[in-house]
Scaffold this motif. Structure first.
Motif, PDB file in Angstrom:
ATOM      1  N   CYS A  30       9.308  -8.681  -6.171  1.00 10.06           N
ATOM      2  CA  CYS A  30       9.136  -9.731  -5.167  1.00 10.06           C
ATOM      3  C   CYS A  30      10.218 -10.804  -5.254  1.00 10.06           C
ATOM      4  CB  CYS A  30       7.777 -10.401  -5.340  1.00 10.06           C
ATOM      5  SG  CYS A  30       6.389  -9.324  -4.972  1.00 10.06           S
ATOM      6  N   ASP A  31      10.786 -11.137  -4.098  1.00  9.65           N
ATOM      7  CA  ASP A  31      11.675 -12.290  -3.992  1.00  9.65           C
ATOM      8  C   ASP A  31      10.866 -13.552  -3.743  1.00  9.65           C
ATOM      9  OD1 ASP A  31      13.979 -10.658  -4.154  1.00  9.65           O
ATOM     10  OD2 ASP A  31      13.782 -10.171  -2.030  1.00  9.65           O
ATOM     11  N   PHE A  32       9.655 -13.379  -3.254  1.00  6.94           N
ATOM     12  CA  PHE A  32       8.767 -14.494  -2.969  1.00  6.94           C
ATOM     13  C   PHE A  32       7.333 -13.994  -3.096  1.00  6.94           C
ATOM     14  CE2 PHE A  32       9.240 -12.270   0.985  1.00  6.94           C
ATOM     15  CZ  PHE A  32       8.005 -12.349   1.596  1.00  6.94           C
ATOM     16  N   HIS A  33       6.417 -14.932  -3.216  1.00  4.50           N
ATOM     17  CA  HIS A  33       4.996 -14.604  -3.275  1.00  4.50           C
ATOM     18  C   HIS A  33       4.322 -15.206  -2.057  1.00  4.50           C
ATOM     19  CE1 HIS A  33       5.538 -13.228  -7.358  1.00  4.50           C
ATOM     20  NE2 HIS A  33       6.191 -14.340  -7.596  1.00  4.50           N
ATOM     21  N   ALA A  34       3.387 -14.502  -1.486  1.00  5.01           N
ATOM     22  CA  ALA A  34       2.618 -15.023  -0.365  1.00  5.01           C
ATOM     23  C   ALA A  34       1.412 -15.770  -0.937  1.00  5.01           C
ATOM     24  CB  ALA A  34       2.180 -13.890   0.556  1.00  5.01           C
ATOM     25  N   PRO A  35       1.294 -17.055  -0.637  1.00  2.00           N
ATOM     26  CA  PRO A  35       0.202 -17.828  -1.215  1.00  2.00           C
ATOM     27  C   PRO A  35      -1.132 -17.538  -0.534  1.00  2.00           C
ATOM     28  CG  PRO A  35       1.433 -19.179   0.310  1.00  2.00           C
ATOM     29  CD  PRO A  35       2.154 -17.855   0.225  1.00  2.00           C
ATOM     30  N   VAL A  37       6.633  -7.195  -2.364  1.00  2.00           N
ATOM     31  CA  VAL A  37       5.882  -5.959  -2.580  1.00  2.00           C
ATOM     32  C   VAL A  37       4.547  -6.393  -3.182  1.00  2.00           C
ATOM     33  CG1 VAL A  37       5.780  -3.729  -3.740  1.00  2.00           C
ATOM     34  CG2 VAL A  37       7.981  -4.612  -2.923  1.00  2.00           C
ATOM     35  N   GLU A  38       3.488  -6.229  -2.411  1.00  2.00           N
ATOM     36  CA  GLU A  38       2.160  -6.715  -2.781  1.00  2.00           C
ATOM     37  C   GLU A  38       1.780  -6.289  -4.194  1.00  2.00           C
ATOM     38  OE1 GLU A  38      -1.411  -8.654  -1.063  1.00  2.00           O
ATOM     39  OE2 GLU A  38       0.432  -8.183  -0.040  1.00  2.00           O
ATOM     40  N   ASP A  39       1.472  -7.297  -5.022  1.00  2.00           N
ATOM     41  CA  ASP A  39       0.971  -7.092  -6.386  1.00  2.00           C
ATOM     42  C   ASP A  39       1.971  -6.433  -7.340  1.00  2.00           C
ATOM     43  OD1 ASP A  39      -1.441  -8.335  -5.829  1.00  2.00           O
ATOM     44  OD2 ASP A  39      -2.426  -6.468  -5.245  1.00  2.00           O
ATOM     45  N   VAL A  40       3.269  -6.452  -7.020  1.00  2.00           N
ATOM     46  CA  VAL A  40       4.294  -5.924  -7.926  1.00  2.00           C
ATOM     47  C   VAL A  40       5.329  -7.039  -8.118  1.00  2.00           C
ATOM     48  CG1 VAL A  40       5.881  -4.048  -8.453  1.00  2.00           C
ATOM     49  CG2 VAL A  40       3.903  -3.610  -6.982  1.00  2.00           C
ATOM     50  N   ILE A  41       5.013  -7.976  -8.996  1.00  2.00           N
ATOM     51  CA  ILE A  41       5.802  -9.191  -9.173  1.00  2.00           C
ATOM     52  C   ILE A  41       7.293  -8.922  -9.400  1.00  2.00           C
ATOM     53  CG2 ILE A  41       6.116 -11.225 -10.653  1.00  2.00           C
ATOM     54  CD1 ILE A  41       3.032 -11.275 -10.912  1.00  2.00           C
ATOM     55  N   PRO A  42       7.691  -7.944 -10.230  1.00  2.00           N
ATOM     56  CA  PRO A  42       9.124  -7.744 -10.448  1.00  2.00           C
ATOM     57  C   PRO A  42       9.892  -7.330  -9.184  1.00  2.00           C
ATOM     58  CG  PRO A  42       7.852  -6.594 -12.139  1.00  2.00           C
ATOM     59  CD  PRO A  42       6.885  -7.083 -11.105  1.00  2.00           C
ATOM     60  N   GLY A  73       1.870 -15.630  -8.588  1.00  2.00           N
ATOM     61  CA  GLY A  73       1.446 -14.268  -8.875  1.00  2.00           C
ATOM     62  C   GLY A  73       0.765 -14.113 -10.222  1.00  2.00           C
ATOM     63  N   LYS A  74       0.614 -15.207 -10.968  1.00  2.00           N
ATOM     64  CA  LYS A  74       0.051 -15.110 -12.317  1.00  2.00           C
ATOM     65  C   LYS A  74      -1.470 -14.985 -12.329  1.00  2.00           C
ATOM     66  CE  LYS A  74       3.805 -17.287 -14.805  1.00  2.00           C
ATOM     67  NZ  LYS A  74       4.812 -17.233 -13.790  1.00  2.00           N
ATOM     68  N   SER A  75      -2.147 -15.558 -11.316  1.00  2.00           N
ATOM     69  CA  SER A  75      -3.608 -15.454 -11.270  1.00  2.00           C
ATOM     70  C   SER A  75      -4.091 -15.515  -9.826  1.00  2.00           C
ATOM     71  CB  SER A  75      -4.277 -16.556 -12.092  1.00  2.00           C
ATOM     72  OG  SER A  75      -5.681 -16.414 -11.982  1.00  2.00           O
ATOM     73  N   PRO A  76      -4.091 -14.395  -9.151  1.00  2.00           N
ATOM     74  CA  PRO A  76      -4.644 -14.373  -7.790  1.00  2.00           C
ATOM     75  C   PRO A  76      -6.097 -14.855  -7.742  1.00  2.00           C
ATOM     76  CG  PRO A  76      -3.386 -12.387  -8.197  1.00  2.00           C
ATOM     77  CD  PRO A  76      -3.494 -13.111  -9.514  1.00  2.00           C
ATOM     78  N   ALA A  77      -6.857 -14.624  -8.807  1.00  2.00           N
ATOM     79  CA  ALA A  77      -8.256 -15.072  -8.836  1.00  2.00           C
ATOM     80  C   ALA A  77      -8.335 -16.592  -8.770  1.00  2.00           C
ATOM     81  CB  ALA A  77      -8.962 -14.551 -10.080  1.00  2.00           C
ATOM     82  N   GLY A  90       0.774  -1.228   0.000  1.00  2.00           N
ATOM     83  CA  GLY A  90       0.000   0.000   0.000  1.00  2.00           C
ATOM     84  C   GLY A  90       0.811   1.287   0.000  1.00  2.00           C
ATOM     85  N   LEU A  91       2.069   1.211  -0.388  1.00  2.00           N
ATOM     86  CA  LEU A  91       2.895   2.418  -0.472  1.00  2.00           C
ATOM     87  C   LEU A  91       2.960   2.883  -1.923  1.00  2.00           C
ATOM     88  CD1 LEU A  91       5.850   1.410   1.888  1.00  2.00           C
ATOM     89  CD2 LEU A  91       3.853   2.827   2.434  1.00  2.00           C
ATOM     90  N   GLU A  92       3.259   4.163  -2.135  1.00  2.00           N
ATOM     91  CA  GLU A  92       3.450   4.692  -3.487  1.00  2.00           C
ATOM     92  C   GLU A  92       4.519   3.857  -4.198  1.00  2.00           C
ATOM     93  OE1 GLU A  92       1.822   7.251  -4.954  1.00  2.00           O
ATOM     94  OE2 GLU A  92       0.568   7.467  -3.178  1.00  2.00           O
TER      95      GLU A  92
END
Length: 185
Positions: free
Chosen positions: A104-109, A97-102, A125-129, A75-77
């Motif tokens: 991120c070192d890891f993704h939170a499942p 960094v939430e929703d900024v894949i490049p 991170g390819k399809s959160p839906a 939620g930061l700029e």
């Protein structure tokens, strides 16, 4: 992707951010047993309440980053998040960094937690839906009663181990116990 479950008692976790997504991430960290430092320049009342005395009303300083091993940025700029991620990574900190894949070192499942039973779903991170939909199916298949069921299985395992049973015998007995209860289709 390599799945890993972190023990929050052994890993120093921090969250930097604000807004509804930061509140959600903080709640997930707390549910997982973490007690993260929370850095938020302008926290809303809910984040302040959730963070309690762990709240620092600024972004992390270089000294503060020195004590962190895993950092969630939410939620930061964009430019602020990118700079913070860079500074953290320079110190060997794993960053999400939430929703900024490049960045991120890891993704939170996506997570389903039933006591100590933890099930996760990730699409890298390819399809959160899709991850959300699979998580919802797991929630339906594994209701809250699974926390107690895990306790039953653990008690069986502990008893068998105390009686001197070896790994393969414990595994077989556990599988037979679960099948006999009809817990899994």
């Amino acid at each position: 992707m390599i799945p890993v479950a972190l023990d929050p008692a052994r890993v120093r976790i921090a969250l930097a951010g604000q807004g509804p997504l930061a509140k959600r991430r903080l709640a997930q960290l707390l549910d997982g047993g973490a007690s993260p430092a929370v850095y938020s320049p302008d926290p809303d009342a809910e984040i302040a309440t959730l963070a309690g005395d762990r709240l620092v009303r600024s972004l992390p300083s270089p000294d503060a980053l020195a004590s962190v091993q895993v950092l969630f940025v939410v939620g930061l700029e964009d430019m602020v998040a990118e700079d913070l991620a860079r500074r953290a990574r320079e110190r060997g900190i794993l960053v999400n960094v939430e929703d900024v894949i490049p960045l991120c070192d890891f993704h939170a499942p996506s997570v389903v937690r039933r006591g100590d039973l933890l099930m996760t779903v990730s699409t890298g991170g390819k399809s959160p839906a899709l991850a959300q939909m699979v998580r919802e199916r797991l929630e339906a298949l594994f209701p809250a009663s699974w926390a107690e069921r895990l306790g039953e299985i653990a008690a069986l395992r502990d008893r068998l181990r105390a009686e001197g049973a070896k790994g393969p015998d414990v595994l077989r007995a556990s599988r037979d116990f679960i099948a006999g209860k009809g817990w899994l289709p």
